[in-house]
Design an enzyme around this catalytic site. Structure first.
Site, PDB file in Angstrom:
ATOM      1  N   ARG A  78       0.194 -12.803  -6.150  1.00 52.75           N
ATOM      2  CA  ARG A  78       1.145 -13.032  -7.229  1.00 52.75           C
ATOM      3  C   ARG A  78       2.545 -13.271  -6.662  1.00 52.75           C
ATOM      4  O   ARG A  78       3.164 -12.364  -6.115  1.00 52.75           O
ATOM      5  CB  ARG A  78       1.180 -11.841  -8.195  1.00 52.75           C
ATOM      6  CG  ARG A  78       2.210 -12.016  -9.310  1.00 52.75           C
ATOM      7  CD  ARG A  78       1.970 -11.162 -10.534  1.00 52.75           C
ATOM      8  NE  ARG A  78       2.110  -9.740 -10.299  1.00 52.75           N
ATOM      9  CZ  ARG A  78       2.168  -8.815 -11.261  1.00 52.75           C
ATOM     10  NH1 ARG A  78       2.087  -9.194 -12.535  1.00 52.75           N
ATOM     11  NH2 ARG A  78       2.277  -7.545 -10.974  1.00 52.75           N
ATOM     12  N   ASP A  95       5.925   0.237 -12.676  1.00 52.49           N
ATOM     13  CA  ASP A  95       6.426  -0.884 -11.896  1.00 52.49           C
ATOM     14  C   ASP A  95       7.595  -1.499 -12.646  1.00 52.49           C
ATOM     15  O   ASP A  95       8.115  -0.892 -13.596  1.00 52.49           O
ATOM     16  CB  ASP A  95       5.329  -1.898 -11.577  1.00 52.49           C
ATOM     17  CG  ASP A  95       4.778  -2.612 -12.810  1.00 52.49           C
ATOM     18  OD1 ASP A  95       5.339  -2.435 -13.919  1.00 52.49           O
ATOM     19  OD2 ASP A  95       3.800  -3.365 -12.673  1.00 52.49           O
TER      20      ASP A  95
END
Length: 570
Positions: A201, A489
């Site tokens: 990613r 996160d």
């Protein structure tokens, strides 16, 4: 790093048109590329650490320069379109299904590419950053896929960016190992054919890499695109090795808001494949549907990427952040309660995920579920039992809804998640053949934000604590952090700080009668900060300064990582 010659057909010069859209500073004065000549360069502005020259080779920098020459202008165009979209929302418009693309949604004949090697069975995917220790743990985990995350689970320090690329390169060449400061050795112990398929990613289109400088054809210096840097370095160094290993260069694409952003990625892939000598369609992408705008154009996103597309993922935490951010100026039903009340079973989240599964299977694409934030604690059996029960329920719901796979954030959750997918899939690798004709989701369903729950004193404190502690860890180089039994996160930190901003600016009062104003938020932050243990070199004071700016700002900062990166990591 100068390249001359005719450009590929897929990268023809875009039509230039005057625009009044607000764009990031690095976009000011950028002009469309010359279709015939490449004069762009990439220069290194960061310090070179050990082995950095293995990643930042002249040929790799030349490849990055080509990507920037072709796509930097279009990147700025899509970022400008985001600002224009925001202005319409601020003016009272709502996201909607675009009548101009109805022909794509109603055409029953098109499909995305069939599943690529290594992506046929994706029932459990483990997510995590690309530091060496976490990478080895993920590769040994037994998951089907590892989301090698250079985005929300990674703090984009210069060392984190380059050393993450070294981690991936070393693994693909059989050289990945790590010894901890305590002397513990880590190695990949499972056979290569049993390691998870890597899906990398890169950072979103809005982020830059200031340690690499893009010199355009006029010699103007700008920070490089984080997206193109992450994608370009990984593809350049590893695409051939991945294909030779029987898999391929696969990517998760974050933060997309429109078909134009998907089209931009598709054109990046086409050019990269031509330059790297790969057959068209070798690169595959799974798109995270993690913005409210993307939820209204899922079919169009699949269509734009169809020859390179593997599926869609329900990025639940960024999706919630997107909803708060998009409707932050509106009161009443647009104000959401405490984060703890925002489960996947509230109606607007159910509508979003059911539409995603239906859309994917209609077009032959994989539907991948999101990440439950609960994580086990090996020192606390009771906490672990609660986490496993919550994860099992979450994955049972996803499998029953038709998802082909799901995410976990910890190796100890893989067995629990797999059991729930196995119960539905059996020996089948996926459930692409399962259509959902029972699903009927309209715009009103996606925008119906009424849900049970309240804004509470505890919710204000929890948001403050999570955002503060996460920011301190992020500034210290960590992108994924266990806080109070949950894996946090950047997305969950965004939810926390954006709710505080909205509750303050909308004059909200908690269930206990406390007005969420500047004075109260400052008092809570001071109290949380005073209660946290301190260590030499921690970043709590820097994080507290950022928190005050983020929640007291007159204008909402679109991403907390933008000021944090510019001030502390660049």
């Amino acid at each position: 790093m100068t390249r001359s010659g005719p450009g590929p057909a897929s990268a023809t010069r875009p039509t230039a048109s005057p625009t009044t859209r607000a764009v990031p500073p690095e976009c000011e004065g950028l002009t469309p590329p010359d279709a015939d000549t490449y004069r762009d360069r990439i220069e290194i502005a960061g310090e070179l650490g050990e082995r950095y020259e293995e990643i930042l080779t002249p040929a790799a920098l030349d490849f990055l320069a080509l990507l920037h020459a072709r796509f930097a202008y279009r990147r700025c165009e899509v970022l400008g379109a985001r600002q224009a979209r925001r202005a319409k929302i601020a003016g009272g418009a709502n996201p909607h299904f675009d009548p101009a693309t109805e022909h794509i949604r109603t055409d029953p004949t098109w499909r995305v590419a069939p599943p690529a090697p290594g992506l046929v069975d994706r029932r459990v995917e483990i997510t995590g950053p690309t530091d060496r220790k976490m990478a080895i743990n993920a590769l040994n985990s037994g998951a089907k896929v590892w989301l090698a995350d250079q985005e929300d689970a990674t703090s984009p320090t210069w060392s984190g960016v380059v050393e993450g690329q070294l981690t991936l390169r070393d693994f693909l060449r059989g050289d990945l190992e790590y010894t901890s400061p305590e002397g513990k050795e880590y190695r990949v112990t499972v056979p290569a054919e049993q390691t998870p398929t890597i899906v990398m990613r890169p950072r979103g289109w809005h982020l830059v890499e200031k340690h690499l400088v893009h010199l355009d054809a006029d010699g103007v210096r700008r920070p490089a695109s984080g997206s193109l840097v992450d994608f370009g370095l990984y593809a350049f160094h590893n695409a051939r090795a991945l294909v030779d290993a029987g898999r391929g260069p696969y990517f998760y694409l974050p933060k997309l808001e429109s078909p134009a952003e998907a089209r931009l990625w598709n054109d990046v892939f086409v050019l990269a494949q031509e330059e790297l000598g790969l057959p068209r369609g070798t690169i595959r992408a799974t798109v995270l549907i993690e913005t409210i705008h993307a939820a209204f154009c899922m079919e169009e996103i699949l269509y734009e990427l169809r020859e390179h597309c593997s599926g869609l993922n329900a990025g639940r935490w960024d999706y919630l952040f997107s909803i708060i951010k998009t409707f932050r100026d509106r009161g009443g039903r647009w104000i959401l309660p405490d984060r703890s009340a925002l489960t996947m079973t509230v109606p607007f989240m159910r509508a979003y995920t059911e539409l995603l599964v239906q859309t994917c299977h209609k077009r032959g694409a994989m539907a991948i579920g999101g990440m439950s934030a609960f994580i086990p604690n090996r020192r606390d059996p009771e906490a672990t039992a609660r986490a496993l029960a919550a994860v099992a329920a979450d994955k049972r719901r996803e499998a029953g809804d038709g998802f082909d796979g799901t995410w976990v954030a910890h190796p100890d959750l893989i067995e629990t998640a797999r059991a729930e997918l196995d119960a539905v899939l059996g020996d089948r690798p996926n459930q692409l053949d399962r259509q959902r004709p029972d699903v009927h989701v309209g715009a009103s369903d996606l925008l119906s934000l009424d849900c049970p729950g309240a804004i509470t004193d505890a919710g204000v404190r929890a948001n403050t604590s999570v955002a503060l502690r996460y920011l301190a860890a992020w500034l210290g180089g960590l992108g994924a952090v266990a806080i109070d039994g949950l894996m946090e996160d950047a997305a969950t930190a965004e939810i926390s700080r954006s709710q505080l901003w909205q509750w303050r600016t909308q004059g909200c009062t908690t269930a206990e009668g406390t007005l969420v104003d500047d004075a109260h938020l400052d008092a809570v932050l001071d109290d949380v900060l005073a209660a946290l243990p301190r260590t030499d070199g921690d970043r709590l004071d820097d994080a507290a300064r950022l928190m005050r700016e983020l929640v007291h700002a007159e204008d909402f900062p679109s991403f907390l990582t933008l000021p944090a990166y510019s001030r502390y990591l660049a």
